[in-house]
Each structure stands twice: as C-alpha cells, then as structure tokens.
Design a protein around this motif. Structure first.
Motif, PDB file in Angstrom:
ATOM      1  N   MET A   1    -100.550 143.091   2.658  1.00 16.82           N
ATOM      2  CA  MET A   1    -100.803 144.136   3.660  1.00 16.82           C
ATOM      3  C   MET A   1    -102.270 144.109   4.075  1.00 16.82           C
ATOM      4  SD  MET A   1     -99.583 148.096   3.383  1.00 16.82           S
ATOM      5  CE  MET A   1    -101.199 148.853   3.372  1.00 16.82           C
ATOM      6  N   ARG A   2    -102.532 144.300   5.360  1.00 16.57           N
ATOM      7  CA  ARG A   2    -103.898 144.346   5.869  1.00 16.57           C
ATOM      8  C   ARG A   2    -104.552 145.664   5.471  1.00 16.57           C
ATOM      9  NH1 ARG A   2    -106.058 142.316  11.157  1.00 16.57           N
ATOM     10  NH2 ARG A   2    -105.923 144.404  12.023  1.00 16.57           N
ATOM     11  N   ALA A   3    -105.797 145.584   4.992  1.00 14.87           N
ATOM     12  CA  ALA A   3    -106.518 146.821   4.658  1.00 14.87           C
ATOM     13  C   ALA A   3    -106.845 147.565   5.952  1.00 14.87           C
ATOM     14  CB  ALA A   3    -107.789 146.477   3.911  1.00 14.87           C
ATOM     15  N   ALA A   4    -106.911 148.904   5.882  1.00 13.07           N
ATOM     16  CA  ALA A   4    -107.136 149.748   7.070  1.00 13.07           C
ATOM     17  C   ALA A   4    -108.470 149.468   7.761  1.00 13.07           C
ATOM     18  CB  ALA A   4    -107.053 151.211   6.669  1.00 13.07           C
ATOM     19  N   TYR A   5    -109.459 148.991   6.977  1.00 12.50           N
ATOM     20  CA  TYR A   5    -110.783 148.745   7.569  1.00 12.50           C
ATOM     21  C   TYR A   5    -110.878 147.411   8.299  1.00 12.50           C
ATOM     22  CZ  TYR A   5    -111.203 146.282   3.092  1.00 12.50           C
ATOM     23  OH  TYR A   5    -110.991 145.472   2.010  1.00 12.50           O
ATOM     24  N   GLU A   6    -109.928 146.525   8.080  1.00 15.80           N
ATOM     25  CA  GLU A   6    -110.062 145.151   8.577  1.00 15.80           C
ATOM     26  C   GLU A   6    -110.356 145.000  10.074  1.00 15.80           C
ATOM     27  OE1 GLU A   6    -107.358 142.082   7.222  1.00 15.80           O
ATOM     28  OE2 GLU A   6    -107.713 142.780   5.177  1.00 15.80           O
ATOM     29  N   PRO A   7    -109.694 145.793  10.945  1.00 17.59           N
ATOM     30  CA  PRO A   7    -109.993 145.652  12.382  1.00 17.59           C
ATOM     31  C   PRO A   7    -111.445 145.989  12.747  1.00 17.59           C
ATOM     32  CG  PRO A   7    -108.007 146.962  12.033  1.00 17.59           C
ATOM     33  CD  PRO A   7    -108.625 146.760  10.694  1.00 17.59           C
ATOM     34  N   PHE A   8    -112.146 146.719  11.864  1.00 22.16           N
ATOM     35  CA  PHE A   8    -113.505 147.180  12.168  1.00 22.16           C
ATOM     36  C   PHE A   8    -114.579 146.354  11.480  1.00 22.16           C
ATOM     37  CE2 PHE A   8    -110.494 150.676  12.176  1.00 22.16           C
ATOM     38  CZ  PHE A   8    -110.629 151.119  13.482  1.00 22.16           C
ATOM     39  N   LEU A   9    -114.137 145.441  10.620  1.00 23.12           N
ATOM     40  CA  LEU A   9    -115.072 144.694   9.770  1.00 23.12           C
ATOM     41  C   LEU A   9    -115.409 143.337  10.368  1.00 23.12           C
ATOM     42  CD1 LEU A   9    -116.459 144.546   6.921  1.00 23.12           C
ATOM     43  CD2 LEU A   9    -114.350 143.459   6.120  1.00 23.12           C
ATOM     44  N   GLN A  10    -116.708 143.103  10.590  1.00 22.42           N
ATOM     45  CA  GLN A  10    -117.130 141.791  11.076  1.00 22.42           C
ATOM     46  C   GLN A  10    -117.286 140.822   9.916  1.00 22.42           C
ATOM     47  OE1 GLN A  10    -120.363 141.807  13.980  1.00 22.42           O
ATOM     48  NE2 GLN A  10    -121.087 139.897  13.085  1.00 22.42           N
ATOM     49  N   GLU A  11    -118.003 141.271   8.876  1.00 22.35           N
ATOM     50  CA  GLU A  11    -118.193 140.417   7.698  1.00 22.35           C
ATOM     51  C   GLU A  11    -118.586 141.259   6.490  1.00 22.35           C
ATOM     52  OE1 GLU A  11    -121.774 138.009   7.759  1.00 22.35           O
ATOM     53  OE2 GLU A  11    -122.716 139.365   9.161  1.00 22.35           O
ATOM     54  N   VAL A  12    -118.347 140.716   5.316  1.00 21.33           N
ATOM     55  CA  VAL A  12    -118.801 141.354   4.084  1.00 21.33           C
ATOM     56  C   VAL A  12    -120.275 141.007   3.916  1.00 21.33           C
ATOM     57  CG1 VAL A  12    -118.529 141.453   1.583  1.00 21.33           C
ATOM     58  CG2 VAL A  12    -116.510 141.179   3.043  1.00 21.33           C
ATOM     59  N   GLU A 152    -132.568 145.015   0.344  1.00 23.01           N
ATOM     60  CA  GLU A 152    -133.191 145.026   1.668  1.00 23.01           C
ATOM     61  C   GLU A 152    -132.166 144.424   2.627  1.00 23.01           C
ATOM     62  OE1 GLU A 152    -136.147 146.191   2.409  1.00 23.01           O
ATOM     63  OE2 GLU A 152    -136.982 146.451   0.377  1.00 23.01           O
ATOM     64  N   ILE A 153    -131.921 145.096   3.768  1.00 21.62           N
ATOM     65  CA  ILE A 153    -130.952 144.535   4.720  1.00 21.62           C
ATOM     66  C   ILE A 153    -131.538 144.480   6.125  1.00 21.62           C
ATOM     67  CG2 ILE A 153    -128.950 145.283   3.363  1.00 21.62           C
ATOM     68  CD1 ILE A 153    -128.447 147.397   5.615  1.00 21.62           C
ATOM     69  N   GLU A 154    -130.902 143.650   6.943  1.00 21.57           N
ATOM     70  CA  GLU A 154    -131.325 143.520   8.345  1.00 21.57           C
ATOM     71  C   GLU A 154    -130.825 144.705   9.156  1.00 21.57           C
ATOM     72  OE1 GLU A 154    -130.226 139.807  10.231  1.00 21.57           O
ATOM     73  OE2 GLU A 154    -130.321 138.881   8.244  1.00 21.57           O
ATOM     74  N   ASP A 155    -131.283 144.771  10.396  1.00 21.71           N
ATOM     75  CA  ASP A 155    -130.894 145.866  11.276  1.00 21.71           C
ATOM     76  C   ASP A 155    -129.497 145.640  11.859  1.00 21.71           C
ATOM     77  OD1 ASP A 155    -130.753 147.996  12.928  1.00 21.71           O
ATOM     78  OD2 ASP A 155    -132.158 147.208  14.423  1.00 21.71           O
ATOM     79  N   LYS A 156    -128.491 145.936  11.031  1.00 20.73           N
ATOM     80  CA  LYS A 156    -127.095 145.858  11.467  1.00 20.73           C
ATOM     81  C   LYS A 156    -126.425 147.129  11.014  1.00 20.73           C
ATOM     82  CE  LYS A 156    -126.519 140.863  11.115  1.00 20.73           C
ATOM     83  NZ  LYS A 156    -126.139 139.774  10.222  1.00 20.73           N
ATOM     84  N   PHE A 157    -125.409 147.600  11.749  1.00 11.66           N
ATOM     85  CA  PHE A 157    -124.710 148.798  11.307  1.00 11.66           C
ATOM     86  C   PHE A 157    -123.729 148.440  10.202  1.00 11.66           C
ATOM     87  CE2 PHE A 157    -121.948 152.390  11.074  1.00 11.66           C
ATOM     88  CZ  PHE A 157    -122.830 153.448  11.210  1.00 11.66           C
ATOM     89  N   VAL A 158    -123.922 149.049   9.049  1.00  4.11           N
ATOM     90  CA  VAL A 158    -123.094 148.723   7.891  1.00  4.11           C
ATOM     91  C   VAL A 158    -122.277 149.935   7.455  1.00  4.11           C
ATOM     92  CG1 VAL A 158    -124.611 146.883   7.063  1.00  4.11           C
ATOM     93  CG2 VAL A 158    -125.008 149.239   6.299  1.00  4.11           C
ATOM     94  N   PHE A 159    -121.211 149.675   6.729  1.00  5.27           N
ATOM     95  CA  PHE A 159    -120.392 150.770   6.201  1.00  5.27           C
ATOM     96  C   PHE A 159    -119.724 150.349   4.899  1.00  5.27           C
ATOM     97  CE2 PHE A 159    -115.906 149.650   7.504  1.00  5.27           C
ATOM     98  CZ  PHE A 159    -116.183 148.485   8.180  1.00  5.27           C
ATOM     99  N   GLY A 160    -119.132 151.362   4.222  1.00  6.94           N
ATOM    100  CA  GLY A 160    -118.501 151.131   2.917  1.00  6.94           C
ATOM    101  C   GLY A 160    -119.394 151.615   1.786  1.00  6.94           C
ATOM    102  N   TYR A 161    -118.833 151.748   0.581  1.00  8.92           N
ATOM    103  CA  TYR A 161    -119.555 152.188  -0.608  1.00  8.92           C
ATOM    104  C   TYR A 161    -120.359 153.474  -0.313  1.00  8.92           C
ATOM    105  CZ  TYR A 161    -121.689 151.639  -5.220  1.00  8.92           C
ATOM    106  OH  TYR A 161    -122.091 151.827  -6.520  1.00  8.92           O
ATOM    107  N   GLY A 162    -119.705 154.416   0.335  1.00  9.98           N
ATOM    108  CA  GLY A 162    -120.343 155.710   0.643  1.00  9.98           C
ATOM    109  C   GLY A 162    -120.733 155.865   2.096  1.00  9.98           C
ATOM    110  N   LEU A 163    -121.076 154.746   2.746  1.00  9.33           N
ATOM    111  CA  LEU A 163    -121.498 154.829   4.153  1.00  9.33           C
ATOM    112  C   LEU A 163    -120.269 154.832   5.061  1.00  9.33           C
ATOM    113  CD1 LEU A 163    -123.707 152.694   2.643  1.00  9.33           C
ATOM    114  CD2 LEU A 163    -124.851 153.218   4.771  1.00  9.33           C
ATOM    115  N   LYS A 168    -115.125 157.529   8.388  1.00 10.48           N
ATOM    116  CA  LYS A 168    -114.083 156.896   7.571  1.00 10.48           C
ATOM    117  C   LYS A 168    -114.623 155.693   6.783  1.00 10.48           C
ATOM    118  CE  LYS A 168    -110.399 158.360  10.616  1.00 10.48           C
ATOM    119  NZ  LYS A 168    -111.221 158.649  11.836  1.00 10.48           N
ATOM    120  N   PHE A 169    -113.786 155.204   5.886  1.00  8.27           N
ATOM    121  CA  PHE A 169    -114.026 153.978   5.106  1.00  8.27           C
ATOM    122  C   PHE A 169    -115.204 154.066   4.130  1.00  8.27           C
ATOM    123  CE2 PHE A 169    -112.291 152.485   9.311  1.00  8.27           C
ATOM    124  CZ  PHE A 169    -110.972 152.452   8.875  1.00  8.27           C
ATOM    125  N   ARG A 170    -115.572 155.294   3.734  1.00  6.82           N
ATOM    126  CA  ARG A 170    -116.602 155.443   2.696  1.00  6.82           C
ATOM    127  C   ARG A 170    -116.101 154.859   1.375  1.00  6.82           C
ATOM    128  NH1 ARG A 170    -120.523 159.149   4.525  1.00  6.82           N
ATOM    129  NH2 ARG A 170    -119.805 160.657   6.059  1.00  6.82           N
TER     130      ARG A 170
END
Ligand code: IMP
Ligand code: MG
Length: 180
Positions: A1-12, A152-163, A168-170
């Motif tokens: 089954m596809r995870a619910a976040y998959e359509p919104f995820l560009q990369e890990v 340290e991360i680059e200027d990209k919009f990230v989500f998951g693990y609380g964000l 959604k998708f925290r």
C-alpha cells in the motif's frame, strides 16, 4: 500500500536510522554537559518540536522536567522582519533556578526564537540554551545563539518527524523534502 505522504514527498532528506542515531548522540551530550548542574527543564516549542522532544527526553539520563509553549507569528506590514510573535500557550513551571533547554524542530529566520529567548531570559532562569533538530542557516535574519544542532540543512521546505505539511504528516518517521 502507498503511504499517505507519498504524493507530497520529493525525496527523503534524513532517514529514520540517521535521525535516531543523532538524537541519541544529542541526548548523551546533553546528559554529560548538564551533569551536576542542578535542575534541568526542557521546554518544547509546540507543535513541531513534540516528536523530537519525546525521543530526546528518553535519551537524557539525568532527572529533568519537561514543559510546553506555543507561539503564533504573523506579518505586520509587508517587511518580513516586521513579523509579530505572540504567546498561544505559556509554561506551567516557574523558571527560577532552572537550567532551561529550549527544544525546537527547525530554525529558519530565527525571529520566533529571538522572541522566545528574550521572553524566557526576563524570567531569570539559572541558564538558557537552545537545541534545534534542524538549522537552515542560510535563511537567518537575526543572530541567535544555538548550542545544539541535529543537522544543518539547505533552504528547502521539509516535513515529517514533527514538522508539518499543511498540518499533516508530522508522524512521518523521517525528514522529507516536499514537492514544490
Ligand atoms: P522562524 O521564526 O522563521 O525561525 O520560524 C521557525 C518555524 O517555522 C519553525 O518552528 C517551523 O514551525 C516553521 N518552519 C520553518 N521552515 C520549515 C520547513 O521547512 N518545514 C516546516 N516548518 C518550517
Ligand atoms: Mg517550530
């Protein structure tokens, strides 16, 4: 089954094992730094810091308290730096004689943390330091001292693990880059 976040995820960006290993390291470092220091209080900034806090607190071997704060920020006028930050939920614990460690998910412009720092400093804790899971240093608008950084991360919009991605998708167990 596809995870619910998959359509919104560009990369890990940071996988689960890497996150867990780093949080474990931070917990060990904090435990060593605060040994024999007196009362330690972790202050989690809601909502984004909550997953990080819940893992971090279990890797700190010293007795400590936790408490929560929430803030809202909005823009006044069109200049980004004219942003206003307001308390939505205040602490229950008095800060007197406490060594405060603020636990945040990500620091971007730094405007939220600048406000939080000044606010908590005025309550005269024994000390105050800052621990952030993620740091987007290239986005900084104000200078704030950060004592513990997970990654340290680059200027990209990230989500998951609380964000969140639109609140959604925290619960996603890794940090991912959102599709733009
Ligand atoms: P600052 O006041 O600009 O440092 O805002 C930091 C807050 O913005 C963080 O606590 C997050 O809630 C939010 N934020 C900034 N960048 C991101 C991101 O890439 N993903 C999700 N939330 C973000
Ligand atoms: Mg936050």
């Amino acid at each position: 089954m596809r995870a619910a976040y998959e359509p919104f995820l560009q990369e890990v960006l940071i996988d689960e094992a890497t996150l867990q290993a780093r949080v474990r390291q931070l917990g060990a470092q904090i435990s060593a730094d605060y040994a024999n220091m007196g009362d330690l209080l972790l202050i989690c900034i809601l909502k984004g810091g909550v997953i990080f806090l819940s893992d971090l607190t279990r890797h700190i071997t010293l007795p400590h308290e936790i408490d929560f704060m929430a803030f809202k920020s909005y823009h006044k006028g069109d200049r980004k730096s004219s942003r206003v930050v307001r308390i939505e939920r205040d602490l229950e614990i008095d800060l007197e004689n406490k060594h405060v460690l603020i636990v945040e998910d990500i620091i971007d412009s730094g405007l939220t943390l600048e406000f939080v720092f000044k606010l908590l400093q005025a309550r005269k804790p024994a000390s105050i330091k800052l621990c952030t899971l993620l740091n987007k240093a290239s986005r900084r608008e104000v200078d704030i001292p950060i004592h513990y950084v997970g990654f340290e991360i680059e200027d990209k919009f990230v989500f998951g693990y609380g964000l969140d991605l639109d609140e959604k998708f925290r619960n996603m167990p890794f940090i991912g880059v959102a599709k733009s």
